[in-house]
Structure formats: C-alpha cells, structure tokens
Design a protein around this motif. Sequence first.
Motif, mmCIF file in Angstrom:
data_model
loop_
_atom_site.group_PDB
_atom_site.id
_atom_site.type_symbol
_atom_site.label_atom_id
_atom_site.label_comp_id
_atom_site.label_asym_id
_atom_site.label_seq_id
_atom_site.Cartn_x
_atom_site.Cartn_y
_atom_site.Cartn_z
ATOM 1 N N GLU A 34 26.686 33.875 18.861
ATOM 2 C CA GLU A 34 27.681 34.783 18.281
ATOM 3 C C GLU A 34 28.367 35.592 19.375
ATOM 4 O O GLU A 34 29.592 35.758 19.384
ATOM 5 C CB GLU A 34 27.015 35.725 17.286
ATOM 6 C CG GLU A 34 27.965 36.654 16.574
ATOM 7 C CD GLU A 34 28.585 36.046 15.320
ATOM 8 O OE1 GLU A 34 29.762 36.332 15.060
ATOM 9 O OE2 GLU A 34 27.884 35.300 14.614
ATOM 10 N N HIS B 119 30.661 33.341 21.493
ATOM 11 C CA HIS B 119 31.872 33.045 20.731
ATOM 12 C C HIS B 119 32.827 34.227 20.679
ATOM 13 O O HIS B 119 34.046 34.072 20.816
ATOM 14 C CB HIS B 119 31.486 32.632 19.308
ATOM 15 C CG HIS B 119 32.580 32.805 18.306
ATOM 16 N ND1 HIS B 119 33.657 31.949 18.234
ATOM 17 C CD2 HIS B 119 32.790 33.757 17.346
ATOM 18 C CE1 HIS B 119 34.477 32.349 17.275
ATOM 19 N NE2 HIS B 119 33.971 33.440 16.723
ATOM 20 N N ARG C 45 41.787 32.714 15.225
ATOM 21 C CA ARG C 45 40.604 32.157 14.563
ATOM 22 C C ARG C 45 40.969 31.066 13.567
ATOM 23 O O ARG C 45 40.164 30.157 13.316
ATOM 24 C CB ARG C 45 39.816 33.271 13.867
ATOM 25 C CG ARG C 45 38.466 32.797 13.348
ATOM 26 C CD ARG C 45 37.672 33.909 12.712
ATOM 27 N NE ARG C 45 36.514 33.360 12.004
ATOM 28 C CZ ARG C 45 35.885 33.950 11.002
ATOM 29 N NH1 ARG C 45 36.282 35.145 10.590
ATOM 30 N NH2 ARG C 45 34.864 33.366 10.419
ATOM 31 N N ARG D 146 43.388 31.046 23.541
ATOM 32 C CA ARG D 146 42.045 31.436 23.118
ATOM 33 C C ARG D 146 40.984 30.818 24.026
ATOM 34 O O ARG D 146 40.034 31.493 24.458
ATOM 35 C CB ARG D 146 41.842 30.990 21.670
ATOM 36 C CG ARG D 146 40.613 31.517 20.973
ATOM 37 C CD ARG D 146 40.584 30.980 19.558
ATOM 38 N NE ARG D 146 39.604 31.681 18.752
ATOM 39 C CZ ARG D 146 38.787 31.110 17.890
ATOM 40 N NH1 ARG D 146 38.818 29.804 17.738
ATOM 41 N NH2 ARG D 146 37.942 31.811 17.181
ATOM 42 N N HIS E 1 37.111 23.492 13.524
ATOM 43 C CA HIS E 1 36.909 23.712 14.963
ATOM 44 C C HIS E 1 36.292 22.498 15.641
ATOM 45 O O HIS E 1 36.540 22.249 16.827
ATOM 46 C CB HIS E 1 36.057 24.959 15.189
ATOM 47 C CG HIS E 1 36.821 26.234 14.948
ATOM 48 N ND1 HIS E 1 36.941 26.808 13.709
ATOM 49 C CD2 HIS E 1 37.541 27.012 15.786
ATOM 50 C CE1 HIS E 1 37.685 27.894 13.792
ATOM 51 N NE2 HIS E 1 38.067 28.029 15.048
ATOM 52 N N TRP F 224 31.654 27.424 25.200
ATOM 53 C CA TRP F 224 32.317 28.292 24.232
ATOM 54 C C TRP F 224 32.754 27.493 23.003
ATOM 55 O O TRP F 224 32.581 27.959 21.867
ATOM 56 C CB TRP F 224 33.533 28.986 24.854
ATOM 57 C CG TRP F 224 34.200 29.861 23.835
ATOM 58 C CD1 TRP F 224 33.829 31.127 23.475
ATOM 59 C CD2 TRP F 224 35.296 29.498 22.994
ATOM 60 N NE1 TRP F 224 34.639 31.576 22.452
ATOM 61 C CE2 TRP F 224 35.550 30.602 22.135
ATOM 62 C CE3 TRP F 224 36.085 28.356 22.883
ATOM 63 C CZ2 TRP F 224 36.557 30.592 21.184
ATOM 64 C CZ3 TRP F 224 37.091 28.341 21.926
ATOM 65 C CH2 TRP F 224 37.326 29.455 21.092
ATOM 66 N N HIS F 225 33.309 26.313 23.215
ATOM 67 C CA HIS F 225 33.747 25.478 22.093
ATOM 68 C C HIS F 225 32.567 25.167 21.171
ATOM 69 O O HIS F 225 32.677 25.314 19.936
ATOM 70 C CB HIS F 225 34.354 24.181 22.630
ATOM 71 C CG HIS F 225 34.633 23.154 21.574
ATOM 72 N ND1 HIS F 225 35.678 23.244 20.696
ATOM 73 C CD2 HIS F 225 33.978 22.006 21.247
ATOM 74 C CE1 HIS F 225 35.677 22.208 19.879
ATOM 75 N NE2 HIS F 225 34.657 21.436 20.183
ATOM 76 N N THR G 147 31.399 28.179 19.266
ATOM 77 C CA THR G 147 32.344 28.516 18.201
ATOM 78 C C THR G 147 32.132 27.627 16.984
ATOM 79 O O THR G 147 32.086 28.111 15.840
ATOM 80 C CB THR G 147 33.784 28.396 18.722
ATOM 81 O OG1 THR G 147 33.976 29.376 19.742
ATOM 82 C CG2 THR G 147 34.803 28.602 17.618
ATOM 83 N N ARG H 73 28.876 28.772 15.445
ATOM 84 C CA ARG H 73 29.020 30.087 14.822
ATOM 85 C C ARG H 73 29.732 29.959 13.468
ATOM 86 O O ARG H 73 29.329 30.575 12.470
ATOM 87 C CB ARG H 73 29.800 31.015 15.740
ATOM 88 C CG ARG H 73 29.884 32.455 15.255
ATOM 89 C CD ARG H 73 31.105 32.713 14.395
ATOM 90 N NE ARG H 73 30.960 34.013 13.746
ATOM 91 C CZ ARG H 73 31.332 34.255 12.507
ATOM 92 N NH1 ARG H 73 31.858 33.299 11.766
ATOM 93 N NH2 ARG H 73 31.177 35.458 11.977
ATOM 94 N N GLU H 74 30.798 29.171 13.431
ATOM 95 C CA GLU H 74 31.520 29.001 12.172
ATOM 96 C C GLU H 74 30.686 28.202 11.165
ATOM 97 O O GLU H 74 30.784 28.430 9.955
ATOM 98 C CB GLU H 74 32.872 28.335 12.411
ATOM 99 C CG GLU H 74 33.829 29.137 13.293
ATOM 100 C CD GLU H 74 34.297 30.451 12.658
ATOM 101 O OE1 GLU H 74 33.721 30.896 11.648
ATOM 102 O OE2 GLU H 74 35.262 31.043 13.182
#
Length: 280
Positions: free
Chosen positions: A16, A19, A48, A92, A133, A147-148, A151, A154-155
């Motif tokens: 989290e 991200h 986002r 981003r 994503h 990071w990808h 993300t 996280r989503e």
Amino acid sequence: MTERALLERELWRILETVHAVVYFVPEAKAAYGALGLRGYWMGYFASRSAALGTPSPRLVTALFYGFAPRMVERALPDAWAFADRTRVLETRLELARSALARHAGAGLGDTADLLTSVLARLDVAGRPLAAAHLDVPAPAEPLSRIWHAATVLREYRGDGHVAELVAARVDGVECHRLHGGSLVGQQREFRGWTEEEWADAGGRLRARGLLDDAGENTHRGQELRAEIEQGTDRSAAVALRTLDDAQLGVLRDALGPVAGALAAAGAVPYPNAMGVARPA
C-alpha cells in the motif's frame, strides 16, 4: 491469526505504501498540473482511473467507493478533455519510479521478478480495478515493475474490500463512520460528504446497533468492522497463494525498508486519508 496471515497483512501494508507514493509525493500535484489537470483531486481521480480508459464519474464513484458522487463529478469527465490518458499513465509511472529511486537501494531485480510472477498467475475475475491495471503494460525497469505490481495487488485487495462492504450493507459514507480512528471526522471533508449526509449515515448505523449515541462503534460495530477486515484479508490472500512463506518473507524483507523510508520521509504521510496503518 496464523503466522502466514500476519505476514500477509504486513506485506499488504508495505505494498500500500509503495503504491501510494503517486498520490502524496510533493511533486505529484505539479506533475499532473503540467498535463492540464486542475488541482489535487482531479490529478488523483484521473491518475487512478486512467487504466480504465476515460471512465465516467458514475463508474469511478462505483469502483473507488467511499467518495461522494459530486466530488468525483468535479474532476471527471473534464479531466479527459484537459489531459491525454496515456500521458497521465506515463506521468504516474515516472512519479513512482522517481520516488522509489530516492528511497530504495540497488539489487531489487529479483524482487521485481518475484512480484511479476504473482501477476502472471493472478485471477482478477470480479476485480475490476485490478484487471484494468493488470492490462496496463508492465514496464521493464525494476523499480517501475515493483510499483506496477504493487498497484495491481493493492487494487486487487481494494476490490475485495469493496465487495465485503457491499455484502455487509455498509455504504460509501457509512464505511468511514464505521472505520473510526483519529481521522474519522476529517474523512467527511476528504471524501466530499455534506454534514447532513454524514449525520444521516451515523443515524443509519445507530439504527443497526453499530454506533452509540457518542458516534463510537458499539461492540457489534467493532465486530462487524473486524469481520469486514478479516473477510478482506481472506479474499486478498488468494492473490498470494502462489508464494510460499519463505517467498513472502523475501518480499517483506526487501520492500519493508523501502516502505519504511517512504513513510519516514513523508512521501506517504501517516495517518492519511486512506486509513491504512503505517508499515511495521
């Protein structure tokens, strides 16, 4: 909780933080502003949601949950007239890579590979934001790949959390009242709800025996909140089932110091409007 469940929860908090740098680093507002996006929240909603294409405010309100519709409508669809969504995604990613580079050491290629292996076997059925994503091409550079992956995951967890809230009949404003914590009062403003809507949500929760007259969670309210979090954890654990305990430990040990450095530097502040605990 089992040792594995504790390890998973620790890793989710780390992911989290990794991200969230794209929302909180000081340069984010200026970077999105340079694309034509006006103000912090337009940058947030556009950045986002750009993985979805150029979605409507209704769709974003539904998927993000917790935001008043009028707040999303102030940003979308105008954002898509001001900025190209491909450039929004590129900006981003560059914000993320730059922020992580300031706080991560070298030699994270194996970590990126391990996280990428999770995505390769990820079932995103019923997880619309994670699926969107995941469809964004993964970058080659290791920090960008980390990071990808963070993300997408996280989503993935967030999609499951929304499903738990819906199943518990806790709507987009009630979830903030039920969450409690030091920021509960500020969440009304953060998420765009009026005082009347906030008060009405409290009334509905009191009628269900979930809040007391002082606005605090009753015992049943505490139980329901715990049930929602536990259900979210169980649902999210499916994403990590391809990793054994040792691999989870590798990810924690590699990314924990990165998340800790980000938090210590204020690149992701705690507490914050996400309501997620600081990484251990």
